[in-house]
Design an enzyme around this catalytic site. Structure first.
Site, PDB file in Angstrom:
ATOM      1  N   GLU A  18       6.826  -2.021   0.015  1.00 56.20           N
ATOM      2  CA  GLU A  18       5.359  -1.477  -0.158  1.00 56.20           C
ATOM      3  C   GLU A  18       4.452  -2.412  -1.359  1.00 56.20           C
ATOM      4  O   GLU A  18       5.256  -3.145  -1.865  1.00 56.20           O
ATOM      5  CB  GLU A  18       5.262   0.019  -0.513  1.00 56.20           C
ATOM      6  CG  GLU A  18       5.740   0.853   0.615  1.00 56.20           C
ATOM      7  CD  GLU A  18       4.555   1.795   1.029  1.00 56.20           C
ATOM      8  OE1 GLU A  18       3.310   1.891   0.218  1.00 56.20           O
ATOM      9  OE2 GLU A  18       4.654   2.900   1.708  1.00 56.20           O
ATOM     10  N   ASN A 146      -2.582   7.380  -1.356  1.00 49.99           N
ATOM     11  CA  ASN A 146      -2.040   5.998  -1.080  1.00 49.99           C
ATOM     12  C   ASN A 146      -3.079   4.864  -1.439  1.00 49.99           C
ATOM     13  O   ASN A 146      -3.373   4.720  -2.767  1.00 49.99           O
ATOM     14  CB  ASN A 146      -1.840   6.051   0.240  1.00 49.99           C
ATOM     15  CG  ASN A 146      -0.448   5.198   0.850  1.00 49.99           C
ATOM     16  OD1 ASN A 146       0.083   4.394   0.162  1.00 49.99           O
ATOM     17  ND2 ASN A 146       0.249   5.861   1.718  1.00 49.99           N
ATOM     18  N   ASP A 194      -2.472   3.277   5.265  1.00 51.66           N
ATOM     19  CA  ASP A 194      -1.389   3.433   4.100  1.00 51.66           C
ATOM     20  C   ASP A 194      -1.811   2.659   3.085  1.00 51.66           C
ATOM     21  O   ASP A 194      -2.758   2.906   2.437  1.00 51.66           O
ATOM     22  CB  ASP A 194      -0.059   2.555   4.691  1.00 51.66           C
ATOM     23  CG  ASP A 194       1.267   2.972   3.708  1.00 51.66           C
ATOM     24  OD1 ASP A 194       1.001   2.706   2.693  1.00 51.66           O
ATOM     25  OD2 ASP A 194       2.246   3.254   4.338  1.00 51.66           O
TER      26      ASP A 194
END
Length: 212
Positions: A18, A146, A194
């Site tokens: 990520e 997020n 996201d």
């Protein structure tokens, strides 16, 4: 509709990769493997890669102005100095909760999201963390804090709470968030919002988990 061409920047495997972030000071890309507790870097000019183990699961790693990294860990916000020395800026362990995505605001503060490991509704949060460690929670319901980003003029802040399938937007008033409202909704079947970033023209780019 035309399809953009995508190139693989770094062919690196991750358990939960990520948060890619460009560090202009070092000319590197920084990203994390959350559950492997690793921070990766890649220098496209030389091809050099590095991997650093963190103290705990790491939701985000962002470059610091003076070198090193600020990291959103399981139990709070930590600082890595350029020599690798670690210290806590905010230590706030909550059983079953971890740090998730985070972003550095134009004023240098860190906006950090949290979520529960079990994904429980309302179990996450979003907070502004100042350079001295002062924490200002955003008083709004959050399940999975997020992606965060700001408009070029600094008047708006965009935010993703993944299970809502929305990108929301706040007005900023003296550094405080007010008037949360939907900005865009991701249709069912297209994935879940996201990570997020805002480009120089103010366009909002969102990565869709299980999407595109």
């Amino acid at each position: 509709m035309s399809t953009a061409h995508l190139d693989v920047a770094v062919p690196e495997r991750a358990e939960l990769g990520e948060g890619p972030t460009w560090d202009p000071a070092t000319g590197r890309v920084v990203w994390v493997d959350i559950v492997a507790a690793r921070v990766h870097t890649y220098d496209p000019a030389t091809g050099r890669r590095t991997v650093m183990a963190t103290e705990q699961h790491v939701g985000a790693a962002k470059p610091r102005a003076g070198g090193g990294l600020v990291v959103n860990l399981r139990d709070g916000i930590g600082l890595y100095d350029p020599d690798g020395a670690f210290r806590w800026l905010v230590h706030d362990p909550v059983p079953g909760r971890r740090g998730n995505d985070a972003a550095v605001a134009p004023d240098g503060s860190l906006w950090a999201g949290t979520m529960r490991y079990d994904g429980a509704e309302g179990g996450g949060g979003l907070a502004r963390v100042a350079a001295d460690g002062a924490v200002t929670p955003v008083p709004t319901p959050v399940s999975c804090g997020n992606g965060v980003g700001w408009s070029p003029d600094g008047r708006l802040m965009y935010f993703v709470d993944t299970p809502t399938r929305r990108i929301d937007v706040f007005d900023l008033d003296g550094g405080h968030t007010v008037n949360r409202r939907p900005f865009a909704t991701i249709e069912e079947g297209a994935g879940f919002p996201d990570g997020l970033t805002v480009d120089a023209e103010g366009a909002v780019w969102v990565a869709l988990w299980d999407g595109a």
